[in-house]
Design an enzyme around this catalytic site. Structure first.
Site, PDB file in Angstrom:
ATOM      1  N   THR A 146      -5.046   3.063  -7.580  1.00  0.00           N
ATOM      2  CA  THR A 146      -6.399   2.796  -7.087  1.00  0.00           C
ATOM      3  C   THR A 146      -7.320   3.910  -7.556  1.00  0.00           C
ATOM      4  OG1 THR A 146      -5.537   1.603  -5.196  1.00  0.00           O
ATOM      5  CG2 THR A 146      -7.772   2.452  -4.994  1.00  0.00           C
ATOM      6  N   SER A 204       0.839  -1.196   0.000  1.00  0.00           N
ATOM      7  CA  SER A 204       0.000   0.000   0.000  1.00  0.00           C
ATOM      8  C   SER A 204       0.876   1.249   0.000  1.00  0.00           C
ATOM      9  CB  SER A 204      -0.881   0.002   1.258  1.00  0.00           C
ATOM     10  OG  SER A 204      -1.466   1.269   1.447  1.00  0.00           O
ATOM     11  N   HIS A 229     -12.879  -2.561  -3.562  1.00  0.00           N
ATOM     12  CA  HIS A 229     -12.105  -2.127  -2.393  1.00  0.00           C
ATOM     13  C   HIS A 229     -12.526  -2.928  -1.153  1.00  0.00           C
ATOM     14  CE1 HIS A 229      -9.430   1.547  -1.736  1.00  0.00           C
ATOM     15  NE2 HIS A 229      -9.413   0.978  -0.543  1.00  0.00           N
ATOM     16  N   LYS A 270      -6.750  -0.299 -10.268  1.00  0.00           N
ATOM     17  CA  LYS A 270      -7.487  -1.109  -9.287  1.00  0.00           C
ATOM     18  C   LYS A 270      -8.786  -0.414  -8.925  1.00  0.00           C
ATOM     19  CE  LYS A 270      -7.109  -2.907  -4.566  1.00  0.00           C
ATOM     20  NZ  LYS A 270      -7.759  -1.931  -3.691  1.00  0.00           N
ATOM     21  N   TYR A 305      -2.495   6.101  -4.372  1.00  0.00           N
ATOM     22  CA  TYR A 305      -3.613   7.018  -4.512  1.00  0.00           C
ATOM     23  C   TYR A 305      -3.034   8.279  -5.140  1.00  0.00           C
ATOM     24  CZ  TYR A 305      -6.202   4.118  -1.131  1.00  0.00           C
ATOM     25  OH  TYR A 305      -6.849   3.096  -0.490  1.00  0.00           O
TER      26      TYR A 305
HETATM   27  C1  LIG Z   1      -7.458  -2.837   6.353  1.00  0.00           C
HETATM   28  C2  LIG Z   1      -7.522  -2.588   4.882  1.00  0.00           C
HETATM   29  C3  LIG Z   1      -6.751  -1.588   4.331  1.00  0.00           C
HETATM   30  C4  LIG Z   1      -6.790  -1.360   2.954  1.00  0.00           C
HETATM   31  N1  LIG Z   1      -5.964  -0.410   2.429  1.00  0.00           N
HETATM   32  C5  LIG Z   1      -5.950  -0.232   1.093  1.00  0.00           C
HETATM   33  C6  LIG Z   1      -5.029   0.677   0.502  1.00  0.00           C
HETATM   34  O1  LIG Z   1      -4.229   1.319   1.184  1.00  0.00           O
HETATM   35  N2  LIG Z   1      -5.076   0.823  -0.848  1.00  0.00           N
HETATM   36  C7  LIG Z   1      -5.937   0.115  -1.647  1.00  0.00           C
HETATM   37  O2  LIG Z   1      -5.939   0.273  -2.869  1.00  0.00           O
HETATM   38  N3  LIG Z   1      -6.797  -0.778  -1.106  1.00  0.00           N
HETATM   39  C8  LIG Z   1      -6.813  -0.969   0.222  1.00  0.00           C
HETATM   40  N4  LIG Z   1      -7.664  -1.896   0.751  1.00  0.00           N
HETATM   41  C9  LIG Z   1      -8.516  -2.725  -0.144  1.00  0.00           C
HETATM   42  C10 LIG Z   1      -7.782  -4.000  -0.540  1.00  0.00           C
HETATM   43  O3  LIG Z   1      -6.721  -3.719  -1.435  1.00  0.00           O
HETATM   44  C11 LIG Z   1      -8.694  -4.994  -1.276  1.00  0.00           C
HETATM   45  O4  LIG Z   1      -9.334  -4.343  -2.355  1.00  0.00           O
HETATM   46  C12 LIG Z   1      -9.727  -5.653  -0.395  1.00  0.00           C
HETATM   47  O5  LIG Z   1      -9.295  -5.762   0.938  1.00  0.00           O
HETATM   48  C13 LIG Z   1     -10.017  -7.037  -0.954  1.00  0.00           C
HETATM   49  O6  LIG Z   1     -11.041  -7.628  -0.276  1.00  0.00           O
HETATM   50  P1  LIG Z   1     -10.839  -8.764   0.865  1.00  0.00           P
HETATM   51  O7  LIG Z   1     -10.280  -8.071   2.065  1.00  0.00           O
HETATM   52  O8  LIG Z   1     -12.235  -9.232   1.054  1.00  0.00           O
HETATM   53  O9  LIG Z   1      -9.924  -9.853   0.336  1.00  0.00           O
HETATM   54  C14 LIG Z   1      -7.646  -2.131   2.134  1.00  0.00           C
HETATM   55  C15 LIG Z   1      -8.433  -3.130   2.707  1.00  0.00           C
HETATM   56  C16 LIG Z   1      -8.371  -3.367   4.056  1.00  0.00           C
HETATM   57  C17 LIG Z   1      -9.209  -4.475   4.638  1.00  0.00           C
END
Ligand SMILES: Cc1cc2nc3c(=O)[nH]c(=O)nc-3n(C[C@H](O)[C@H](O)[C@H](O)COP(=O)(O)O)c2cc1C
Length: 357
Positions: free
Chosen positions: A156, A107, A256, A232, A130
């Site tokens: 993203t 991230s 997301h 994404k 981002y």
């Molecule tokens: C705690 C957490 C933090 C996340 N931080 C980001 C991030 O910084 N950037 C991003 O593009 N997606 C972020 N996401 C989304 C994840 O990349 C991803 O799309 C999502 O968690 C996938 O679903 P899943 O948790 O059901 O496997 C985050 C998700 C979670 C749960």
């Protein structure tokens, strides 16, 4: 960890180990969490239609992604601040990715430095971005990522701002002061730690994320870096078409993890139309709700080249650091291999729409 037999077991064990506000931040979704639930429900609704009398003595899960060999069509989704789950943070996650030979998407808000992470892994590292209002901070981050050996950028595009997440608002969740975005200019990050407006991450995004970005801005990124760029957060086939037309190197079908537009379509439901539109021109990945090997098989059958897995990796980290995250990845890979054997599709090339009714 011997008694933890599936990803759901890690989820339960992780909940016992984390403070309630942190758990809410990891698990939660936006709004009424309709999309969060839909991601799982969509996988469960899909049935598999196996083939029989196929020689399945050997399975082969190896693939190539953006030119790099990977040992399974599974990667780690970008998630902020892994140190919330374990003190070693992304360094532990990177060790797990290396153990299993799968890509790890760091991230933008990773809590360990590129150098620390790159030092412990041979797995492909990608960096999620981002689009910051401060383009100088974005540019600087990309240059340092290139110098650190990052293999691809993941922009993203579903977060012009961070959505309201009621669990965080109710708990007043803020990132503890000792956990910081280790690769981003601290001046650009100051608000994330203050706890203003009830949810620090939400208020931070309003201030720092550039909501004016459109397709025409991608040109700047393409010219600024030679790294492959993936988008994404693609859910609409028209956006998949535009992405390919604008020369991106891959798309990630994602809502997301149910954390942005609530009521957005489940990721796996959006996948077939996107895959049809892309028609093999660039890789298509999907994330959101992948919790079992059969989920991976379903996603591949619907046209994905690979899946990304999010929260379960943090659950593994919370339970046992690098070993826990590695165990989660190993379980998912073993479950996928078993599903391929039982479905009569021992190689990735055997997996297609014929496995679904
Ligand atoms: C705690 C957490 C933090 C996340 N931080 C980001 C991030 O910084 N950037 C991003 O593009 N997606 C972020 N996401 C989304 C994840 O990349 C991803 O799309 C999502 O968690 C996938 O679903 P899943 O948790 O059901 O496997 C985050 C998700 C979670 C749960």
């Amino acid at each position: 960890m011997g008694d933890l037999l599936c990803l759901a077991d890690y989820e339960t064990a992780a909940e016992d180990r984390l403070p309630e506000p942190t758990w809410g931040f990891l698990q939660g979704g936006s709004g009424a969490e309709i999309t969060l639930g839909a991601n799982r429900a969509a996988f469960d609704r899909l049935a598999l239609r196996p083939r029989v009398l196929v020689d399945v003595a050997k399975t082969d899960l190896g693939a190539t992604l953006l030119g790099d060999p990977v040992r399974a069509p599974i990667g780690i989704a970008p998630m902020a601040y892994h140190r919330l789950a374990h003190p070693d943070g992304e360094v532990a996650t990177a060790r797990a990715a290396a153990e299993h030979g799968v890509p790890f998407v760091l991230s933008m808000f990773a809590s360990r430095t590129f150098a620390d992470v790159a030092a412990v892994t041979t797995a492909p590292l990608w960096l999620q971005l981002y689009w910051l209002r401060r383009r100088d901070a974005l540019a600087d981050l990309i240059r340092r990522a290139e110098d650190a050996g990052i293999r691809a950028l993941v922009l993203t595009v579903d977060a012009p701002r961070v959505a309201r997440r009621l669990r965080d608002l109710r708990s007043g969740f803020t990132v503890p002061p000792d956990i910081t975005a280790a690769n981003v200019d601290p001046a650009a990050m100051a608000v994330a730690q203050t706890g203003e407006s009830g949810s620090s991450i939400q208020s931070h995004s309003r201030e720092q994320f550039d909501p004016t970005i459109t397709w025409s801005d991608l040109g700047w990124l393409r010219e600024f870096t030679r790294l492959p760029v993936l988008l994404k957060g693609i859910l609409h086939p028209d956006d998949a078409r535009l992405a390919v037309e604008h020369g991106v190197d891959g798309v990630i079908v994602s809502n997301h993890g149910g954390r942005q537009l609530d009521s957005a379509i489940a990721a796996v439901d959006a996948l077939p139309a996107v895959a049809r539109e892309v028609a093999g021109r660039v890789p298509v990945l999907v994330d959101g709700g992948v919790r079992r090997g059969t989920d991976v098989l379903k996603a591949l059958a619907l046209g994905a080249d690979a899946v990304l897995v999010g929260r379960p990796v943090l659950h593994g980290l919370a339970v046992a650091g690098a070993a826990g995250a590695g165990a989660v990845l190993g379980l998912l890979r073993d479950e996928l291999a078993e599903a391929m054997v039982l479905a009569g599709a021992p190689r990735l090339a055997d997996i297609g729409p014929g496995l679904l009714p």
